[in-house]
Design an enzyme around this catalytic site. Structure first.
Site, mmCIF file in Angstrom:
data_model
loop_
_atom_site.group_PDB
_atom_site.id
_atom_site.type_symbol
_atom_site.label_atom_id
_atom_site.label_comp_id
_atom_site.label_asym_id
_atom_site.label_seq_id
_atom_site.Cartn_x
_atom_site.Cartn_y
_atom_site.Cartn_z
ATOM 1 N N LYS A 118 97.890 -33.822 -9.625
ATOM 2 C CA LYS A 118 98.887 -34.368 -10.546
ATOM 3 C C LYS A 118 98.626 -33.714 -11.901
ATOM 4 O O LYS A 118 97.716 -34.112 -12.639
ATOM 5 C CB LYS A 118 98.767 -35.893 -10.667
ATOM 6 C CG LYS A 118 98.953 -36.656 -9.334
ATOM 7 C CD LYS A 118 97.644 -36.946 -8.667
ATOM 8 C CE LYS A 118 97.752 -37.915 -7.499
ATOM 9 N NZ LYS A 118 98.636 -37.527 -6.425
ATOM 10 N N ASP A 149 103.302 -25.401 -22.777
ATOM 11 C CA ASP A 149 103.081 -24.328 -23.754
ATOM 12 C C ASP A 149 101.663 -23.773 -23.729
ATOM 13 O O ASP A 149 101.163 -23.276 -24.747
ATOM 14 C CB ASP A 149 103.403 -24.820 -25.175
ATOM 15 C CG ASP A 149 104.854 -25.204 -25.354
ATOM 16 O OD1 ASP A 149 105.702 -24.701 -24.591
ATOM 17 O OD2 ASP A 149 105.143 -26.019 -26.252
ATOM 18 N N HIS A 179 97.340 -32.569 -3.496
ATOM 19 C CA HIS A 179 97.381 -33.955 -3.983
ATOM 20 C C HIS A 179 97.251 -34.017 -5.500
ATOM 21 O O HIS A 179 97.152 -35.093 -6.079
ATOM 22 C CB HIS A 179 96.241 -34.743 -3.318
ATOM 23 C CG HIS A 179 96.329 -36.217 -3.457
ATOM 24 N ND1 HIS A 179 95.532 -36.944 -4.323
ATOM 25 C CD2 HIS A 179 97.118 -37.130 -2.834
ATOM 26 C CE1 HIS A 179 95.812 -38.229 -4.219
ATOM 27 N NE2 HIS A 179 96.774 -38.373 -3.331
#
Length: 438
Positions: free
Chosen positions: A152, A157, A150
């Site tokens: 996010k 870089d 779940h």
């Protein structure tokens, strides 16, 4: 980037020798780095924000020089393509095209997602994979037993990152209220965040998870007892357009303490703080104020049959209010998909002295048809007088014990004041309703 990579190697060397001893070179190593709050405000809401999720993501992706790592539940950035442009579908198209463009200019793009399903197909990531982008899927249920990935997460870089509530979904940019933290040019903290991504990336090839030992390669660099010390510039309130936001923020470099926490326990590598432990510490250490915004809150499981009681957070909130006279305010989302088991617990909390609970209700969009699973406050954060907690999880047992999630935990007075201003803005907005209304 050579300097960033060298720095990360130095940090990992010190940590792998003794994870409790962090090199002095990690302190103040984010000179020139920034920390910001990014928000998605559903179209039609009379709320302003300094930095939109769309603009934050576009800035991160288009400025990538070497690598982009994306960890998300699913990808539906193009889901609004066939809708009337007033719905804001172009915002998702922008992000999708930026990912493709980054790959075309030689940026190494990696995507890890939850195992696709009928409800969450992998149409878009299949398209990206055909272009040569690396895509992996985690069979979460096989590894953990239940739940989903779940998280996010965006890492650029190995020096910039986003952690927050927004899914890789066009509606999370245009039709759903979201909040996250954006770190830029801070290899110290992002090196630790990258370790969590590598766990996801490699777990996609696992047939089973390590039992109590992920090994030294996954040892956390920082935790709740040994936080990163960072010199960061916070310009969240520069050119503030929201008259209800009463904090003017200086935008100058300040010292921050910060750590990453993870869930579920199966993904807690050595020295890593669990997400529920970070959350509980924030509640238990508050002396004056606890303000919570989360979509779902229940002192139970939410996805079991039958659901079971789990009062860990609930008890801590009641104890804070009753024993320590901490003022607790909670903004919980009410929408078409609110579980019927949720209201009873909120009504109960609202009866406790020093606890106030309100619903946050995003009104229907001005154009029909209404789009399913939109028009909701999906943000997940807590702010006390001492710290800020910004996560990816709703507050029920499932999210902390079987579901993959992250939180950034930040200790800095100015940042805390800014997050508090956002909470106050929402609390005093016309989009709240008394808990008794539902």
């Amino acid at each position: 980037m050579i300097i960033n990579r060298l720095f990360i190697i130095i940090v990992l060397f010190f940590v792998n020798v003794n994870s409790k001893i962090i090199s002095e070179s990690t302190l103040n190593s984010c000179q020139g780095g920034t920390i910001q709050i990014a928000e998605s405000i559903p179209l039609g809401l009379d709320i302003s924000t300094n930095l939109s999720t769309h603009d934050a993501w576009m800035d991160l992706i288009t400025n990538a020089q070497e690598s982009i790592d994306l960890g998300f539940f699913y990808f539906t950035l193009l889901g609004g393509s066939d809708l009337d442009p007033v719905y804001g579908g172009q915002l998702g198209i922008d992000i999708f095209n930026a990912i493709v463009e980054a790959h075309s200019r030689g940026i190494n793009v990696r995507i890890v997602q939850n195992e696709p399903s009928e409800s969450f197909p992998d149409t878009e990531t299949q398209t990206l994979a055909k272009l040569g982008i690396q895509v992996r899927s985690i069979d979460w249920v096989s590894l953990v037993g239940s739940g989903v990935l779940h998280t996010k997460l965006i890492i650029i870089d190995e020096s910039s990152a986003y952690v927050g509530s927004a899914n890789a979904d066009w509606s999370s940019l245009a039709q759903v209220k979201e909040l996250g933290i954006v770190l830029k040019n801070c290899p110290t903290m992002v090196a630790d965040t990258e370790i969590a991504f590598q766990q996801y990336w490699n777990a996609a090839d696992f047939t089973s998870l390590p039992i109590n030992d992920w090994g030294s390669n996954y040892q956390a660099l920082f935790n709740n007892t040994n936080m990163a010390s960072l010199s960061l510039n916070n310009n969240n309130n520069n050119n503030n357009k929201n008259k209800n936001n009463d904090n003017d923020g200086s935008g100058t470099n300040q010292m921050y303490e910060m750590f990453l926490a993870v869930s579920p326990p199966q993904f807690q590598s050595t020295y890593r703080t669990g997400d529920i432990d970070a959350l509980m510490d924030a509640i238990n250490n508050a002396d004056q104020s606890i303000c919570i915004t989360v979509m779902d809150y229940t002192p139970t499981t939410l996805y079991n049959d039958p659901n079971t009681y789990w009062p860990l957070i609930d008890n801590a909130l009641r104890a804070a209010a009753f024993n320590r006279n901490v003022q607790v305010r909670m903004l919980i989302s009410h929408w078409n998909y609110t579980s019927p088991i949720i209201p009873q617990w909120l009504h109960s909390l609202n009866q406790v002295d020093n606890i106030q609970v309100r619903w946050f209700v995003v009104p229907d969009f001005s154009t029909n048809p209404q789009i399913p699973y939109t028009r909701v406050n999906h943000a997940k954060f807590m702010v006390t007088e001492k710290q800020s907690y910004v996560g990816t999880s709703n507050w029920s047992q499932d999210y902390f014990t079987v579901t993959g999630g992250l939180s950034y935990n930040v200790f800095n007075n100015d940042f805390t004041n800014q997050l508090q201003s956002i909470f106050n803005r929402d609390w005093n907005s016309p989009y709240t309703q008394p808990i008794q209304n539902f």
